[in-house]
Design a protein around this motif. Structure first.
Motif, PDB file in Angstrom:
ATOM      1  N   VAL A  35       0.838  -1.202   0.000  1.00 18.86           N
ATOM      2  CA  VAL A  35       0.000   0.000   0.000  1.00 18.86           C
ATOM      3  C   VAL A  35       0.872   1.251   0.000  1.00 18.86           C
ATOM      4  N   GLU A  36       1.946   1.223   0.782  1.00 19.41           N
ATOM      5  CA  GLU A  36       2.861   2.367   0.822  1.00 19.41           C
ATOM      6  C   GLU A  36       3.547   2.581  -0.526  1.00 19.41           C
ATOM      7  N   ALA A  37       3.651   1.484  -1.298  1.00 18.74           N
ATOM      8  CA  ALA A  37       4.274   1.584  -2.625  1.00 18.74           C
ATOM      9  C   ALA A  37       3.290   2.020  -3.702  1.00 18.74           C
ATOM     10  N   GLY A  38       2.003   2.199  -3.296  1.00 15.20           N
ATOM     11  CA  GLY A  38       1.016   2.697  -4.245  1.00 15.20           C
ATOM     12  C   GLY A  38      -0.060   1.714  -4.656  1.00 15.20           C
ATOM     13  N   GLU A  39      -0.010   0.470  -4.152  1.00 16.44           N
ATOM     14  CA  GLU A  39      -1.028  -0.528  -4.508  1.00 16.44           C
ATOM     15  C   GLU A  39      -2.331  -0.243  -3.754  1.00 16.44           C
ATOM     16  N   ARG A  40      -3.449  -0.577  -4.376  1.00 16.65           N
ATOM     17  CA  ARG A  40      -4.732  -0.433  -3.689  1.00 16.65           C
ATOM     18  C   ARG A  40      -4.843  -1.460  -2.576  1.00 16.65           C
ATOM     19  N   PHE A  41      -5.543  -1.091  -1.506  1.00 19.48           N
ATOM     20  CA  PHE A  41      -5.581  -1.930  -0.306  1.00 19.48           C
ATOM     21  C   PHE A  41      -6.146  -3.329  -0.599  1.00 19.48           C
ATOM     22  N   LYS A  42      -7.291  -3.403  -1.251  1.00 15.59           N
ATOM     23  CA  LYS A  42      -7.914  -4.705  -1.500  1.00 15.59           C
ATOM     24  C   LYS A  42      -7.043  -5.585  -2.387  1.00 15.59           C
ATOM     25  N   ALA A  43      -6.424  -4.983  -3.396  1.00 12.76           N
ATOM     26  CA  ALA A  43      -5.545  -5.750  -4.284  1.00 12.76           C
ATOM     27  C   ALA A  43      -4.326  -6.256  -3.525  1.00 12.76           C
ATOM     28  N   ALA A  44      -3.801  -5.412  -2.639  1.00 12.45           N
ATOM     29  CA  ALA A  44      -2.635  -5.817  -1.842  1.00 12.45           C
ATOM     30  C   ALA A  44      -2.987  -6.969  -0.921  1.00 12.45           C
ATOM     31  N   VAL A  45      -4.173  -6.926  -0.323  1.00 14.06           N
ATOM     32  CA  VAL A  45      -4.615  -8.015   0.558  1.00 14.06           C
ATOM     33  C   VAL A  45      -4.747  -9.324  -0.222  1.00 14.06           C
ATOM     34  N   SER A  46      -5.362  -9.268  -1.385  1.00 12.39           N
ATOM     35  CA  SER A  46      -5.542 -10.485  -2.193  1.00 12.39           C
ATOM     36  C   SER A  46      -4.205 -11.093  -2.578  1.00 12.39           C
ATOM     37  N   ALA A  47      -3.276 -10.258  -3.015  1.00  8.87           N
ATOM     38  CA  ALA A  47      -1.966 -10.762  -3.437  1.00  8.87           C
ATOM     39  C   ALA A  47      -1.191 -11.335  -2.273  1.00  8.87           C
ATOM     40  N   ALA A  48      -1.217 -10.659  -1.132  1.00  7.00           N
ATOM     41  CA  ALA A  48      -0.468 -11.131   0.034  1.00  7.00           C
ATOM     42  C   ALA A  48      -1.076 -12.413   0.600  1.00  7.00           C
ATOM     43  N   ALA A  49      -2.399 -12.511   0.596  1.00  7.12           N
ATOM     44  CA  ALA A  49      -3.042 -13.735   1.090  1.00  7.12           C
ATOM     45  C   ALA A  49      -2.635 -14.943   0.259  1.00  7.12           C
ATOM     46  N   GLU A  50      -2.526 -14.737  -1.057  1.00  6.84           N
ATOM     47  CA  GLU A  50      -2.104 -15.821  -1.948  1.00  6.84           C
ATOM     48  C   GLU A  50      -0.645 -16.186  -1.687  1.00  6.84           C
ATOM     49  N   ARG A  51       0.197 -15.192  -1.555  1.00 11.31           N
ATOM     50  CA  ARG A  51       1.627 -15.453  -1.362  1.00 11.31           C
ATOM     51  C   ARG A  51       1.922 -16.139  -0.039  1.00 11.31           C
ATOM     52  N   HIS A  52       1.217 -15.733   1.009  1.00 10.35           N
ATOM     53  CA  HIS A  52       1.542 -16.233   2.351  1.00 10.35           C
ATOM     54  C   HIS A  52       0.659 -17.394   2.795  1.00 10.35           C
ATOM     55  N   GLY A  53      -0.339 -17.713   2.001  1.00  9.65           N
ATOM     56  CA  GLY A  53      -1.195 -18.842   2.346  1.00  9.65           C
ATOM     57  C   GLY A  53      -2.045 -18.596   3.581  1.00  9.65           C
ATOM     58  N   VAL A  54      -2.576 -17.382   3.720  1.00  8.36           N
ATOM     59  CA  VAL A  54      -3.423 -17.063   4.867  1.00  8.36           C
ATOM     60  C   VAL A  54      -4.821 -16.712   4.376  1.00  8.36           C
ATOM     61  N   ALA A  55      -5.791 -16.759   5.284  1.00  5.68           N
ATOM     62  CA  ALA A  55      -7.174 -16.446   4.928  1.00  5.68           C
ATOM     63  C   ALA A  55      -7.301 -14.967   4.582  1.00  5.68           C
TER      64      ALA A  55
END
Length: 282
Positions: A246-266
């Motif tokens: 988000v600090e790098a400019g990504e939208r919050f919801k998109a950042a959450v979706s990408a991070a959840a996929e990468r880290h394997g969390v709900a």
């Protein structure tokens, strides 16, 4: 825009059992004006076993001369010819010649169609017993050890079932490198000589199969490897990932979706935790 010129037909040939040849394949061979064959001798042997006597002009079309053949084949189709492409086994284009002429024909507006049929990729996937709802075809990886290991490392986190081709004399090295890159306990299946008299389907872990393959192996080889099991991720690490995105400019919801996929969390748990973290750091 499609022209009224000839047609390009990609015709699948048997991968082992000649009785798998379809009526459509027989018609395509007999009605062709030009047949571009990966190995003209093997094609003529196939015709002999099928009892066919094609009248088409048969030209060689293999990896070494594929680019050079495009202009002539394209000219034939532009003159109204039906050109049929066949490889030694299976569907043209799939780890076999065909892509360049398909691309050229499509760009020229010439109709491209296919005679579907046998496929080592789908046959191996079907008999493997591994998940088949989602899969990826990786074909042949590099024969060079360093490049092969890098290619396997690149798919270490791939969650879909993976299908590979490999030469029999490199199978042991491939499986040993796969065990190192993907995990010794990763389930896999080696399919040898599919649909042929001595068909063999071996199931086990990559480590077990690598040990088996140290002996002499012959024939056509297809390998099916289970996808990676999602890791139990760390929610705090995923939250930090979201905040950084988000600090790098990504939208919050998109950042959450990408991070959840990468880290394997709900995703919902991460969304809630990241909201709290954003407020605390504001």
């Amino acid at each position: 825009m499609q022209t009224e010129a000839g047609v390009l037909i990609l015709a699948a040939t048997p991968i082992g059992d000649v009785e798998d040849a379809s009526p459509a394949l027989r018609r395509a061979i007999l009605q062709a004006d030009v047949i571009a064959a990966e190995d003209t001798r093997r094609f003529r042997d196939l015709c002999r076993r099928l009892g066919l006597e094609p009248t088409a002009s048969v030209v060689s079309y293999f990896e070494g001369n594929e680019a050079g053949r495009v202009e002539g084949l394209l000219a034939s189709m532009q003159d109204g010819a039906t050109v049929v492409v066949v490889t030694d086994a299976g569907m043209p284009v799939v780890s076999d010649p065909g892509f360049r002429i398909v691309q050229a024909a499509a760009e020229a507006g010439i109709r491209v169609t296919a005679v579907p049929g046998p496929s080592a990729v789908l046959t191996a996937l079907a008999v493997s017993g591994l998940p088949s709802d989602r899969f990826t075809f990786e074909g042949f990886v590099s024969r060079k050890p360093g490049e092969r290991r890098r290619a396997l490392a690149d798919v270490a986190e791939e969650r879909r079932t993976m299908v590979f081709f490999e030469a029999p004399h490199r199978l042991g090295a491939f499986l040993a490198d796969a065990a190192d890159a993907l995990g010794a306990d990763r389930p896999a299946v080696v399919c040898r000589e599919l649909t042929k008299t001595y068909e063999e389907v071996l199931r086990g872990t990559l480590s077990e199969l690598a040990t088996w393959a140290q002996g002499e192996v012959r024939g056509e080889i297809t390998i099916v490897v289970a996808g990676a099991v999602p890791r139990a991720g760390s929610l705090p690490e995923a939250v930090d990932d979201v905040v950084a995105q988000v600090e790098a400019g990504e939208r919050f919801k998109a950042a959450v979706s990408a991070a959840a996929e990468r880290h394997g969390v709900a995703k919902q748990a991460l969304y809630d935790a990241a909201l709290v973290a954003r407020k605390e750091r504001a």
